[in-house]
Each structure stands twice: as structure tokens, then as C-alpha cells.
Design a protein around this motif. Sequence first.
Motif, mmCIF file in Angstrom:
data_model
loop_
_atom_site.group_PDB
_atom_site.id
_atom_site.type_symbol
_atom_site.label_atom_id
_atom_site.label_comp_id
_atom_site.label_asym_id
_atom_site.label_seq_id
_atom_site.Cartn_x
_atom_site.Cartn_y
_atom_site.Cartn_z
ATOM 1 N N LEU A 103 -0.664 -10.660 2.109
ATOM 2 C CA LEU A 103 -0.114 -9.917 0.972
ATOM 3 C C LEU A 103 1.346 -9.536 1.199
ATOM 4 O O LEU A 103 2.095 -9.375 0.233
ATOM 5 C CB LEU A 103 -0.941 -8.653 0.717
ATOM 6 N N ALA A 112 2.487 -12.016 -5.062
ATOM 7 C CA ALA A 112 1.479 -11.192 -4.389
ATOM 8 C C ALA A 112 0.143 -11.255 -5.117
ATOM 9 O O ALA A 112 -0.927 -11.296 -4.493
ATOM 10 C CB ALA A 112 1.958 -9.745 -4.289
ATOM 11 N N LEU A 113 0.198 -11.278 -6.449
ATOM 12 C CA LEU A 113 -1.040 -11.369 -7.241
ATOM 13 C C LEU A 113 -1.707 -12.727 -7.054
ATOM 14 O O LEU A 113 -2.937 -12.819 -6.951
ATOM 15 C CB LEU A 113 -0.734 -11.125 -8.721
ATOM 16 N N THR A 116 -3.346 -12.720 -3.760
ATOM 17 C CA THR A 116 -4.580 -11.941 -3.810
ATOM 18 C C THR A 116 -5.723 -12.772 -4.361
ATOM 19 O O THR A 116 -6.847 -12.750 -3.833
ATOM 20 C CB THR A 116 -4.385 -10.686 -4.688
ATOM 21 N N VAL A 130 -7.490 -12.244 -10.669
ATOM 22 C CA VAL A 130 -6.709 -11.008 -10.679
ATOM 23 C C VAL A 130 -6.220 -10.746 -12.098
ATOM 24 O O VAL A 130 -5.558 -11.594 -12.696
ATOM 25 C CB VAL A 130 -5.496 -11.078 -9.724
ATOM 26 N N TYR A 307 -7.772 -2.039 -8.955
ATOM 27 C CA TYR A 307 -6.808 -1.676 -7.918
ATOM 28 C C TYR A 307 -5.821 -0.680 -8.509
ATOM 29 O O TYR A 307 -5.438 -0.779 -9.671
ATOM 30 C CB TYR A 307 -6.114 -2.899 -7.306
ATOM 31 N N THR A 338 -9.108 -5.311 -0.065
ATOM 32 C CA THR A 338 -8.016 -6.068 -0.681
ATOM 33 C C THR A 338 -7.410 -5.298 -1.848
ATOM 34 O O THR A 338 -6.187 -5.274 -2.028
ATOM 35 C CB THR A 338 -8.520 -7.440 -1.161
ATOM 36 N N SER A 341 -5.226 -2.555 -0.467
ATOM 37 C CA SER A 341 -4.007 -3.112 0.134
ATOM 38 C C SER A 341 -3.023 -3.552 -0.943
ATOM 39 O O SER A 341 -1.811 -3.315 -0.836
ATOM 40 C CB SER A 341 -4.362 -4.296 1.037
ATOM 41 N N LEU A 342 -3.531 -4.196 -1.990
ATOM 42 C CA LEU A 342 -2.661 -4.648 -3.074
ATOM 43 C C LEU A 342 -2.051 -3.457 -3.793
ATOM 44 O O LEU A 342 -0.855 -3.460 -4.132
ATOM 45 C CB LEU A 342 -3.456 -5.504 -4.059
#
Length: 347
Positions: A103, A112-113, A116, A130, A307, A338, A341-342
Motif C-alpha cells: 500500500l 493505492a486503491l 488494495t 474497492v 474503510y 487492509t 491500513s488503507l
Amino acid sequence: MSSPPISELTQRTREIFRLVVEGYLESGQPVGSKTLAQDATVNLSPASIRSVLADLEELGLLAAPHTSAGRMPTESGLRIFVDGMMRVAEPTAQERAQIEKRLAEPGSVEHALEQTSAILSDISGAAGMVLVPTRENRLAQFSLVNLGQGRALAVLVGDDGGIENRVVELGEAVMPSVLEQASNYITARLGGRTLTEAAAAMRAEIAAGKSQLDSASADLVERGLAIWSEDAARRPVLIIRGQANLLDDAAIGDLERVRSLIDDLENKQSVAELLESAREAEATRIFIGSENRLFALSGSSVIASPYRDRDGRVLGVLGVIGPTRLNYARVVPMMDFTARSLGKLIG
């Protein structure tokens, strides 16, 4: 017939049921009495085990495929297992470090997405999804760098520390002073606003004759902001990675179901709406088979987890979709980690 609560089953029946479900989720194959009899915790003859399996089948918790003497959980059985019997396997320190490392790779928020989604696919062995955040980043700094040949590099730094670059076609040579004036204007006057807010404020100033920009600089500012506004509008609502995982060896005998699932995934708006329904959930939600109308025909399961940013506001939703034999005990805690973290990274 509605299935009984797990508390109404005897200890022996619960243990046999748990072993069948865990064996099926691990192998994707029905579990037979001979296999169960080899488990040291059972201590029953194959005949006694078959009697328990028949009782569980009568209760609607297990089913026997026509081609096998073994049993596999029904959707009702999986629901009871997931809600009351599942023993989650928390990610190891090495797994957590690997997720955070992937990430943290340099790139835009969208990168980043995408990472993920790929991580979720790798974790689950299925497809990762996502739901992209709908909120816009706010400007922190903006600069235009001359590339020559009628082009400039627009560098945008968001308030989240993210850096994105875009090439702006100028069409003609532009003096360095014009690029500098446009950059300083955006950073000083439009910083702290979203792209939409910044563009509206700039146009209002120019319309009211309050802007100190000359026409060349004003044009550059507007084109620089427009490039991101158009880019944001084109960004997908939903990112899906790992569809190829749905065509594993276990799917060969069930191609019609897989084909139906892949067709469903093409309808991204409907999939996004399903994930959206998990936005306000306090914890991970699991949709099994026909519990969700969209994937009823394909008999697929969806695991979804919101998230959040550092203030606890929901930014979007992560998801995994695959056959009902997903390893829920492993995927759920890995998805939770995850998601956290995201959220820390982009929130």
C-alpha cells in the motif's frame, strides 16, 4: 424449513458440522464419513457419523451432491457457521508487513486503491473490489513546470500528502513567468479547497474583475484545474481485480455458475450498490449466495468492509467476491486489517 440455531444442536452434532464446513472451505470438496472418522476429535464410527450427517441434512444445514457420498454446507449452514462457529485466523506480522508495504508504494490515491483491490484478490484467491471514495482531496500545493514543445507538467499535492502529475498541452510557448504566476495563484488563493471549489472560486474572481491574473495566466489556471476535474469524473466508481482467479481448477465443473458471476461483475453499478449497503456497517458483512439478489443465480459470496479516515468517516468499501467456499476465517480478518491500513494511508 428454517434452520435451527446452533445452540439447539448437541455438542457432537456441532463438532461434526464444524469439521464438514471447515473441510469443505479448505478443499472445495464434499466431506465424507470416512474422512471425518480419521479425525482424532470425533471418536465415532463411520456409521454413527453417517447418522449425524443425515440429521444435519434433514435440518437443511448440509447437502449431498449427486456425484458424491460426502456432504457440503448449504447456504443456511454456511450462515450459521459464519455467525456462530467460525474461528478467525488473524494475519501474521509478516502478512501485515507485506500488506502495508504494497500500500505504501509511491503513486496516486487511485494507484493505492488498485493495489488494495489486487491485495484482496491475492488474499482470497477470488476477485477483489474497492468502492472508490467520493470525497475530493483538497489542494495543498500546485505547480506548473515547463516541458518545452508547448507542454507543461502540472504537479498537484493534496492535503493528504498525495502527489499527482498530469501533462497540460499549452499549444504554444509560454513564458516561465506565466507558469510561475499561475502556480503561485493556485497555491496561495485556492489552497485548502477541493478542485470543484477552486475552479468555481477562480471563475467567480475573474468574472467579478477581482483576479490579479493576466489572461494568459488565468487560462493556464483554468486548464490546469480542469484536467483534474475531468480526470476525477472519469475515475471508476468501482475497481475490480482478479477476475481470472474465479476460473480456477475447482471451477471447471461449474462453468455455468462462473460465467453467471462474471456477467454479474460486468454490471459495476449494481455491484457498487451492494458494497454501498455495507458502508455504515460496524464490522465486516458477509452475503452468502441467494441472501443477495444480484448473485443469487451464481451462488456466490461477497465479503464487504468499510474503510475510514483518521476521524472515523467512511471513505468507501472493500470487497471480495467468489464461490461460497471462500475461506471466511482467513479473509475476514485480513480484509479488516487492509481496510484499516488503507484508511490510514489516504484518510
